[in-house]
Write an enzyme that holds these catalytic residues in place. Structure first.
Site, PDB file in Angstrom:
ATOM      1  CE  LYS C  89      -3.969   1.861   2.630  1.00 32.66           C
ATOM      2  NZ  LYS C  89      -4.808   1.681   3.841  1.00 32.66           N
ATOM      3  CB  SER C 164      -8.182   3.352   2.851  1.00 32.80           C
ATOM      4  OG  SER C 164      -7.357   2.735   3.817  1.00 32.80           O
ATOM      5  CB  SER C 188      -8.473   0.600   5.791  1.00 35.89           C
ATOM      6  OG  SER C 188      -9.200   1.798   5.755  1.00 35.89           O
TER       7      SER C 188
END
Ligand SMILES: [Mg+2]
Ligand SMILES: [Zn+2]
Lengths: 95, 488, 498
Positions: C89, C164, C188
């Protein structure tokens, strides 16, 4: 109404985010609905409750007083949008 | 020196009392910063003593310096204050060019040190000043405004340096008291080694809160805070001018607005910080990157046991044990180095002589040369030797002064100087008798007057003899011989 | 022998690496049936063909190739992730590789340091493939707030992958990386895992170091693994976790061998079913999913116990005070001075700040920064922030009480399956409701895992969540491992994006 446009303006100022009128309009609407949502908490009596200060049950760890960082001026300044050899440069601060 | 407190702003109809509280920012003496391992040394090249934490790079986290906690606790103990075994670090949020994270880590609701007190020696007696709290916080970086007309330059070397903010109660009543309070704090911290108190380097600054009220009134007036004053002199000036400003405003029927002001040292007046006028709202909340700081009572006790003798205790001891006057004691305890020097000297020398030599002669020299006593050209051992030469009668006070002067110049030992310069005392009775006789022969008229009752002339004869011997004559022998000769 | 090996190698390629797990890939690497370079090339090719999914913000293929070649030259199988290429990420700072947090304000930020968690992966032998798209500063539940555009769910075009960590979920599900890591502040990791039919675990707060991860809400943020199955999840968690003295909230304890200690037997284990998670108008499919999960657990010998977490409904409002409050402060450092974007507008410092942040932050970030500033501001602090911290204590207390009776808690991961792109962008609250089942766990600092447990009528995956006491990751991994076998979730993607 948990918040009005003037308050939103004030909060935006505090947050250092400039808002034009159309943004102010739409953001105010969103903030009102979010604040209305979180105000559900008022249904709960918490007078006797102590607030949580940390989620893990331990005391603060400490480190020794030794110098092991620094002397990396180039790394520190490298990503700055405006700098010279030694300093970060910002628009004049008006006192 | 006045022996009664007398600081009021006097106007035609009123006598105004000035109420002062101080927030002193004292830089913690430590090698590395409060939450990072970069150096705290003064005077480094810009942005060289900066870590990724100090410049708030994404993902950087604070880790607290254990020594800084010790230093704060020690200082708290020195201020006779309550040590809080649990304290919390908060974020104080505001934007500024030299505040890289957009917040300062400080302690707000739960400081590490609670209430304490400091005792001041004022000419009108001792005065206890309450300490509200002491908390740990980070210093900001430095904004430099005068290198360019359009830009401000930012140096983060100071960013993250540990500060102790020591907040007094509104107990101070005059610039003199503030002077004495700041000096006392500095003395205590220097004794403890927790802050070097160097005001030129910014190690000690204060925010000064000033309000006024009519004499006898109980309620406090509205206060103004004068930010970041960095010398004692300026603190005194700022208080004086701010108090006058407030009195004038009130007497002309206006109201004081609670606000933050700056002291303009050139104009000797305070002015409102207009740019900061807009909504000041620091939004304090506990820093979620840090946990509550918990210290053990044993940790505190351990520090307490290792605490050095503090100024108040030392003063008491000096007065009781060495029979010093409070004034002398104050002077000699004002710095640890001085009291150590003094105690070193009197280990082998007469106290009464030694204290005078230190307070009068040595201090004059140190002042003149702007030297710390640590760097005194006259070592404590040499001064003790000099004092001993005087008390044993080997040299006169007058010669001693000359020897001392030479000791200052060369750093040499007194007996060596005496030998090299031929300053030994003349103690040969025959030689002295010759000199005395010589003096008397030249002053037959004065002898007549003396014998007729003008006894004051005795001193004159002594002086003449000393002059004739270039000050080297042994005063005791001179006395003996002179008395004998005058009786003839 | 040589020809046999060659034959095996060809076979592997034909079988397609896309369908096998990380653990299986590691076996191939260790048995030298495939090289790190071949692996790297395989994933690079997949990534190159997956532009439509928009799951990568940055790739660093030259470096990947170089690193995999040097691994192959001196193979070292001591680490948990020998020569394995992995994408992460874009919230993890990676040394000399651009790190954006999905924001324009960090568009060109190149860290000179490596986050502890990614560094742990490299120390175990992994190799960086690139940086994965995410909601801006991890604020979002659909990956639509990213400055770099929304990510597409590989299940079906026009559907969100969740957020997310949406880029991570998509890249994993589409086999653009064999495993990945995300961060979870309110769900997330678990919500996008649930939306993409993958496994995601949010560890106990303090198990993985936060050092070097772009902060959203410091008291809630945790990094965690996202994988194709539970075994991989245990392996990745083992690789990434561990005490870090640079993070004051890191828990100092011995590292656990989650992978080695994984076992399927859960006989006698007590599972709590909280009645408060039966929310109003919950889709029947979710209800059914949950019921199936309970049945599987019963069949495996677990004991099911009804429990109550009475303050559950206050979790989301609490979260939307605490998280924005911390975020408003954490994001104050993006001021155009030290790094990142700076607006050309403005005549003085204050105006520079205001334009920089107005232009540099997207709408969702602005909303949260403003809410956060508001709830901390004088006059409102007690009513909002302090109140929320009190309720947070009650929520944590609910869990503490329950864990006196049960070993773990089973809930659905999300109240729905993946929704359409644009479906919820106009109403922040409806978007926030996505995290209704995941947020309480963050508020209480507990570990939780989401595993794929079924599909809805559209054939979109749905997840179940297991929650345990702090630091009992092994327990929920074991339960999930047992359930996974019984559920036998299968997902075959037609790779429509290629
Ligand atoms: Mg102040
Ligand atoms: Zn302060």
């Amino acid at each position: 109404m948990p918040i009005d446009k003037n308050q939103v303006k004030k909060v935006a100022k505090l947050s250092r985010i400039s808002l034009d009128d159309s943004k102010l309009e739409s953001l105010s609407k969103d903030l009102v609905s979010i604040l209305n949502f979180v105000e559900q908490l008022n249904k709960l009596d918490t007078n006797e409750i102590k607030p949580l200060t940390s989620i893990i049950d331990k005391s603060l760890d400490t480190r020794d007083d030794t110098v092991s960082e620094g002397q990396i001026k180039d790394q520190i300044l490298k990503n700055s949008p405006e700098k010279n050899e030694d300093f970060f440069i910002v628009p004049k601060v008006v006192d | 020196m006045k022996d009664k407190f007398d600081y009021f702003i006097k106007t035609e109809n009123n006598k105004w009392e000035v109420i002062i509280g101080l927030e002193v920012h004292a830089q913690v003496t430590s090698k590395s910063k409060l939450f990072s391992s970069s150096s705290t040394k003064f005077g480094g090249k810009p942005n060289t003593q900066v870590s990724l934490v100090d410049s708030a790079f994404p993902g950087m986290l604070p880790v607290i310096n254990k020594f800084c906690i010790e230093q704060a606790v020690k200082t708290g103990l020195g201020l006779n204050a309550k040590i809080n075994l649990r304290s919390i670090f908060d974020r104080k949020n505001y934007f500024y060019a030299d505040l890289p994270a957009g917040y300062q880590i400080s302690q707000y609701k739960n400081p590490i040190v609670g209430e304490g007190s400091v005792t001041l020696d004022m000419p009108y007696g001792t005065k206890k000043v309450g300490i509200e709290r002491l908390h740990l916080e980070q210093d900001a970086g430095k904004s430099i405004h005068d290198l360019s007309p359009d830009n401000t330059f930012v140096d983060l070397n100071r960013s993250g340096v540990a500060l102790m903010e020591i907040v007094s109660k509104p107990d101070l009543r005059s610039p003199d008291e503030v002077n004495s309070y700041v000096k006392k704090l500095r003395t205590i911290m220097r004794y403890l080694g927790t802050c070097d108190g160097n005001m030129q380097e910014g190690s000690l600054r204060a925010d000064v809160n000033v309000s006024v009220r009519k004499e006898g009134e109980k309620k406090f007036g509205t206060r103004c805070e004068i930010k970041n004053v960095n010398s004692i002199k300026f603190m005194e000036m700022a208080i004086e001018s701010e108090a006058k400003r407030q009195v004038e405003l009130i007497e002309s029927g206006k109201k004081i607005v609670q606000e933050t002001r700056l002291f303009d040292t050139k104009k000797n007046e305070t002015r409102s910080m207009r740019s900061k006028e807009e909504a000041h709202d620091y939004r304090y909340f506990p820093d979620p990157d840090l946990l509550p700081l918990e210290i053990k009572q044993s940790f505190v006790d351990n520090l307490k046991n290792k605490l050095p003798e503090l100024p108040d205790k030392k003063k008491e001891r000096f007065i009781n044990k060495f029979k010093l006057t409070p004034y002398e004691a104050n002077v000699l305890i004002s710095e640890n180095n001085i009291s150590e020097y003094f105690e070193e000297v009197i280990k082998s020398a007469d106290i009464k002589l030694a204290k005078n030599w230190i307070i009068v002669e040595l201090f004059a020299v140190l002042n003149d040369k702007n030297l710390d006593i640590k760097d005194s050209p006259v070592s404590s051992k040499n001064l003790a030797n000099l004092v001993n030469l005087i008390s044993s009668g080997e040299i006169s006070g007058k010669i001693a002064k000359k020897v001392f002067e030479l000791m200052v110049q060369s750093g040499d030992e007194p007996s060596k100087i005496i030998k090299d310069k031929g300053l030994q005392q003349q103690s040969d009775p025959k030689e002295l008798e010759k000199i005395v006789k010589n003096v008397l022969e030249k002053n037959l008229d004065k002898i007549t007057q003396y014998k007729a009752g003008k006894e004051k002339l005795y001193g004159f004869f002594v002086g003449e003899v000393m002059k004739a011997s270039s000050g080297k004559a042994n005063p005791k022998l001179v006395n003996d011989i002179l008395k004998k000769e005058l009786k003839k | 022998m040589r020809t046999f090996l060659l034959f095996q190698r060809l076979l592997i390629k034909m079988n397609d690496l896309n369908d096998i797990s990380l653990s299986e890939i590691i076996k191939l690497i260790k048995s030298k049936k495939i090289s790190s370079l071949e692996l790297a090339n395989h994933f690079i090719n997949n990534i190159k063909k997956a532009k439509k999914l928009n799951s990568f913000i940055t790739t660093c293929f030259d470096q990947t190739i170089k690193d995999s070649k040097s691994f192959d030259k001196k193979q070292n199988f001591d680490g948990l992730l020998p020569g394995i290429p992995i994408a992460v990420k874009d919230l993890f700072c990676t040394k000399n590789i651009k790190t954006t947090a999905g924001s324009k304000i960090l568009e060109n930020f190149v860290p000179t340091y490596e986050s502890t968690v990614t560094n742990n992966l490299w120390k175990e032998g992994a190799i960086l493939l690139g940086k994965l798209n995410c909601d801006e500063f991890a604020m979002g539940s659909s990956n639509e707030t990213s400055f770099f555009g929304n990510v597409v769910n590989p299940l079906e075009n026009n559907f969100v992958p969740g957020g997310s960590s949406g880029g991570s979920a998509t890249a994993l599900a589409a086999s653009l990386t064999p495993a990945t890591i995300g961060t979870d502040t309110g769900g997330s990791i678990r919500q996008p895992a649930s939306f993409t039919g993958t496994v995601g675990l949010k560890p106990t707060y303090g198990l993985c170091s936060r050092w070097g991860i772009v902060a959203f809400a410091s008291s809630l943020d945790q990094a965690g693994p996202m994988t194709k199955n539970v075994e991989d999840c245990a392996l990745m968690l083992e690789a990434m976790s561990g005490y870090d003295k640079k993070d004051s909230t890191s828990i100092n304890r011995k590292k656990e061998n989650y992978f080695k200690n994984l076992k399927k037997s859960i006989k006698g284990i007590k599972i709590g079913i909280p009645k408060e998670y039966r929310v109003d108008n919950m889709p029947k499919e979710i209800e059914q999913l949950w019921k199936n999960g309970i049945d599987i657990l019963k069949k495996s010998g677990a004991k099911i116990i009804d429990i109550s977490l009475p303050h559950t409904k206050y979790a989301l409002p609490t979260y939307y005070i605490v998280a924005p409050a911390e975020a408003s402060s954490n994001l104050a450092r993006y001021d155009g001075i030290k790094y990142g974007y700076r607006s050309k507008k403005g005549n003085n410092l204050i105006e520079m700040y205001e334009h920089t942040r107005a232009e540099g932050f997207g709408d969702e970030v602005k909303r949260r920064v403003l809410i956060g500033t508001y709830v901390l501001s004088s006059g409102y602090y007690d009513a909002y922030y302090l109140k929320a911290q009190k309720v947070r204590k009650l929520i944590k207390g609910d869990f503490d009480n329950s864990f006196k009776k049960v070993d773990a808690i089973l809930t659905p991961s999300t109240p729905s399956s993946a929704f359409k792109i644009g479906e919820k962008t106009n109403d922040p609250i409806s978007m926030y409701l996505n995290d209704i089942f995941t947020v309480p766990v963050n508020l209480a600092g507990l570990p939780a895992i989401s595993i794929p447990a079924g599909k809805d009528h559209k054939g979109h995956p749905l997840g179940l969540q297991l929650i345990s006491k702090a630091l009992e990751e092994q327990k929920i991994l074991n339960i999930a491992f047992a359930m996974e076998k019984e559920i036998d979730f299968k997902q075959s993607l037609n790779r429509w994006w290629e």
